[in-house]
Design a protein around this motif. Structure first.
Motif, PDB file in Angstrom:
ATOM      1  N   GLY A 101      20.230 -21.327  -2.484  1.00 42.51           N
ATOM      2  CA  GLY A 101      19.502 -20.798  -3.226  1.00 42.51           C
ATOM      3  C   GLY A 101      18.962 -20.018  -3.312  1.00 42.51           C
ATOM      4  O   GLY A 101      19.025 -19.634  -2.734  1.00 42.51           O
ATOM      5  N   SER A 102      17.940 -19.441  -4.058  1.00 44.33           N
ATOM      6  CA  SER A 102      18.969 -19.042  -4.153  1.00 44.33           C
ATOM      7  C   SER A 102      19.590 -19.806  -3.101  1.00 44.33           C
ATOM      8  O   SER A 102      18.969 -20.447  -2.394  1.00 44.33           O
ATOM      9  N   SER A 103      20.872 -19.778  -2.774  1.00 43.65           N
ATOM     10  CA  SER A 103      21.416 -20.364  -1.615  1.00 43.65           C
ATOM     11  C   SER A 103      21.476 -19.249  -0.695  1.00 43.65           C
ATOM     12  O   SER A 103      21.557 -18.171  -1.085  1.00 43.65           O
ATOM     13  N   PRO A 159      14.164 -22.352   0.516  1.00 46.33           N
ATOM     14  CA  PRO A 159      15.368 -21.966  -0.230  1.00 46.33           C
ATOM     15  C   PRO A 159      15.450 -22.541  -1.629  1.00 46.33           C
ATOM     16  O   PRO A 159      16.211 -22.034  -2.451  1.00 46.33           O
ATOM     17  N   ALA A 160      14.709 -23.595  -1.897  1.00 48.00           N
ATOM     18  CA  ALA A 160      14.772 -24.222  -3.221  1.00 48.00           C
ATOM     19  C   ALA A 160      13.380 -24.712  -3.606  1.00 48.00           C
ATOM     20  O   ALA A 160      13.183 -25.887  -3.936  1.00 48.00           O
ATOM     21  N   GLN A 161      12.409 -23.806  -3.574  1.00 48.11           N
ATOM     22  CA  GLN A 161      11.021 -24.177  -3.824  1.00 48.11           C
ATOM     23  C   GLN A 161      10.851 -24.817  -5.194  1.00 48.11           C
ATOM     24  O   GLN A 161      11.448 -24.385  -6.170  1.00 48.11           O
ATOM     25  N   ALA A 162      10.054 -25.873  -5.232  1.00 51.87           N
ATOM     26  CA  ALA A 162       9.709 -26.652  -6.434  1.00 51.87           C
ATOM     27  C   ALA A 162      10.700 -27.766  -6.725  1.00 51.87           C
ATOM     28  O   ALA A 162      10.412 -28.638  -7.553  1.00 51.87           O
ATOM     29  N   LEU A 163      11.840 -27.803  -6.042  1.00 51.20           N
ATOM     30  CA  LEU A 163      12.831 -28.837  -6.356  1.00 51.20           C
ATOM     31  C   LEU A 163      12.707 -30.077  -5.479  1.00 51.20           C
ATOM     32  O   LEU A 163      13.553 -30.958  -5.540  1.00 51.20           O
ATOM     33  N   GLN A 170      11.755 -16.971   0.713  1.00 49.24           N
ATOM     34  CA  GLN A 170      11.743 -17.783  -0.505  1.00 49.24           C
ATOM     35  C   GLN A 170      12.935 -17.435  -1.393  1.00 49.24           C
ATOM     36  O   GLN A 170      13.449 -16.320  -1.349  1.00 49.24           O
ATOM     37  N   SER A 171      13.328 -18.404  -2.210  1.00 46.21           N
ATOM     38  CA  SER A 171      14.329 -18.148  -3.241  1.00 46.21           C
ATOM     39  C   SER A 171      13.858 -18.752  -4.555  1.00 46.21           C
ATOM     40  O   SER A 171      13.282 -19.836  -4.574  1.00 46.21           O
ATOM     41  N   PHE A 172      14.126 -18.038  -5.649  1.00 46.16           N
ATOM     42  CA  PHE A 172      13.808 -18.532  -6.988  1.00 46.16           C
ATOM     43  C   PHE A 172      15.076 -18.766  -7.806  1.00 46.16           C
ATOM     44  O   PHE A 172      14.998 -19.002  -9.010  1.00 46.16           O
ATOM     45  N   SER A 173      16.222 -18.714  -7.153  1.00 47.04           N
ATOM     46  CA  SER A 173      17.483 -18.892  -7.875  1.00 47.04           C
ATOM     47  C   SER A 173      17.668 -20.329  -8.336  1.00 47.04           C
ATOM     48  O   SER A 173      18.092 -20.584  -9.456  1.00 47.04           O
ATOM     49  N   HIS A 174      17.381 -21.293  -7.440  1.00 43.68           N
ATOM     50  CA  HIS A 174      17.536 -22.699  -7.795  1.00 43.68           C
ATOM     51  C   HIS A 174      16.595 -23.117  -8.915  1.00 43.68           C
ATOM     52  O   HIS A 174      17.004 -23.676  -9.928  1.00 43.68           O
ATOM     53  N   CYS A 175      15.313 -22.869  -8.711  1.00 40.19           N
ATOM     54  CA  CYS A 175      14.317 -23.428  -9.623  1.00 40.19           C
ATOM     55  C   CYS A 175      14.274 -22.710 -10.972  1.00 40.19           C
ATOM     56  O   CYS A 175      13.659 -23.213 -11.914  1.00 40.19           O
ATOM     57  N   VAL A 228      11.158 -14.254 -13.568  1.00 39.55           N
ATOM     58  CA  VAL A 228      10.271 -15.110 -12.776  1.00 39.55           C
ATOM     59  C   VAL A 228       8.812 -14.714 -12.984  1.00 39.55           C
ATOM     60  O   VAL A 228       7.947 -15.577 -13.209  1.00 39.55           O
ATOM     61  N   ALA A 229       8.519 -13.430 -12.922  1.00 38.41           N
ATOM     62  CA  ALA A 229       7.140 -12.968 -13.097  1.00 38.41           C
ATOM     63  C   ALA A 229       6.617 -13.305 -14.485  1.00 38.41           C
ATOM     64  O   ALA A 229       5.451 -13.700 -14.653  1.00 38.41           O
TER      65      ALA A 229
END
Length: 432
Positions: A5-7, A244-248, A274-279, A326-327
């Motif tokens: 997630g992102s990977s 990698p998948a914050q909030a999930l 951090q990644s924001f791709s997943h969430c 995201v922002a």
């Protein structure tokens, strides 16, 4: 990592075997050509069985077995594309200011003393892998010794296969493992973890999953974090945290980021990828962030200067669109409420799948205790199946898991749940 997630590798496949997402790594980061995931994906694509199932992906899959974009994200993308004030220009090398501010807040909370003391800075990166790579580069400049630091780095066993390669690509060759998942307990073994870290040389870097551990889904409790941080401080180790998948895991950015907040509150210096791709469902945009917390504010500018120099040699500047999305969500209360609702739906669906899978196995009389399925959180799950049982599933039932028996829980849906449950039961009851 590759993304979990992102990977970390930001690539995926939908449940019909179609490619999804994209690779997001810097040009000098290399993923082994024949990684377990590569072999699994190749085998899945060539498998002609009508009921084949791919459970080794990294993205979040919907009930329809597809990766998807959140409705709010699609709406904001349309708004941004028609915004006359946004010009097609390169973002700053360290990323969009509003994005890095919001990403930092997501990890450290809104009232972090480290932020108030000016000991923190963030860098936008093109994906999670890039955040880990930049962190690896900065580690060589984090210590006071005149000689260039070159390790060791301690990774959990198991962990994302690409992590070791990312550190090695940065010139850090001394990669070691610490005990994490215990097959017998089907959970984290704190005692053996502490034994391994107790033997680590001073200035070793310890890579720790803050939430959503890949590939097991087994996270450290708050008590375990307290014990580990005491050891890290006493042994003068350096924590490199992964989100990698914050909030999930809990459906809440700050709750998933609690370990980062706790470490910072103890006055520890740290790095956090951090990644924001997943969430946000931004698999195509690869939105990552590296958070740097220094012990003293006087050190922040020198490390930030080194980060700027390193970024210019790796990717020059990150892409803007995903970070703008995201922002925009995180700074708008109405958008934030809507986004949190969508994320909580994802988390609740994953937990429901865990409960149903556990109950179906119980009703079938499948040998063993399956409580660990619902004790884990996030997208990933360690079933406890051994290598022979995993091979049985791929050979005879056309179900593809990671070699250690781990899987992406979101890839299970109403159409394949019964087949997967029956197959797991057969794997455990058939003479191999």
């Amino acid at each position: 990592m590759s993304e979990p997630g992102s990977s970390p590798d930001e690539r995926g496949v939908n449940q019909n075997g179609d490619p999804g997402g994209k690779l997001s790594v810097s040009g000098s980061t290399h993923t082994p050509a024949e990684s377990p995931e590569t072999r699994l994906l190749s085998a899945f694509k060539t498998d002609g069985h009508a009921r084949k199932v791919y459970l080794a992906g990294r993205e979040y899959y919907s009930e329809e077995g597809k990766t998807f974009e959140l409705r709010l994200v699609g709406k904001i993308k349309q708004q941004l594309s028609s915004d006359p004030t946004l010009r097609p220009e390169y973002p700053p090398s360290l990323g969009l200011t509003e994005f890095t501010r919001r990403a930092t807040e997501a990890a450290l909370g809104r009232s972090s003393h480290a932020v108030m003391e000016n000991r923190v800075f963030g860098v936008q990166t093109p994906g999670f892998t890039a955040a880990v790579r930049l962190g690896a580069e900065l580690l060589k400049h984090c210590f006071d010794d005149s000689a260039t630091w070159c390790g060791p780095v301690y990774l959990s066993s198991p962990c994302d296969d690409s992590l070791a390669g990312i550190f090695q690509a940065a010139g850090i060759q001394d990669i070691r493992k610490y005990y994490y998942w215990d097959d017998r307990r089907r959970g984290v073994c704190l005692e053996k973890l502490l034994q391994d870290l107790e033997r680590a040389p001073e200035q070793s870097v310890v890579v720790l999953s803050a939430s959503g551990h890949y590939p097991t889904g087994a996270d450290l409790s708050q008590h375990q974090w307290s014990v580990i941080t005491q050891l890290i401080t006493r042994r003068r180790l350096f924590p490199f945290l992964l989100l990698p998948a914050q909030a999930l895991c809990y459906g809440d950015l700050e709750r998933d980021g609690w370990p980062v907040q706790y470490c910072a509150s103890q006055g520890m210096e740290l790095l956090c990828a951090q990644s924001f791709s997943h969430c946000f469902g931004l698999y195509g945009e690869a939105v990552g962030h590296l958070l740097c917390v220094s012990k003293q504010s006087s050190l922040r500018l020198s490390v930030q200067s080194q980060a700027d120099k390193t970024v210019r040699s790796l990717w020059a500047e990150p892409s803007a669109q995903g970070a703008h999305v995201v922002a925009t969500v995180l700074c708008n209360p109405a958008h934030l409420v809507e986004w949190e609702g969508d994320v909580k739906h994802i988390v609740e669906r994953c937990m429901l799948i865990r409960f149903i899978l556990k109950e179906r196995l119980r009703l079938l009389g499948t040998p063993g205790c399956w409580d660990h399925l619902t004790q884990q959180r996030g997208l990933y799950c360690c079933t406890g199946l051994n290598g022979q049982q995993v091979e049985f599933l791929s050979t005879w039932r056309h179900i593809y898991l990671l070699p250690g028996g781990c899987l992406n829980i979101s890839a299970i849906n109403g159409r394949n749940l019964d087949y997967i449950t029956e197959s797991m039961h057969l794997a455990l009851t058939t003479s191999l």
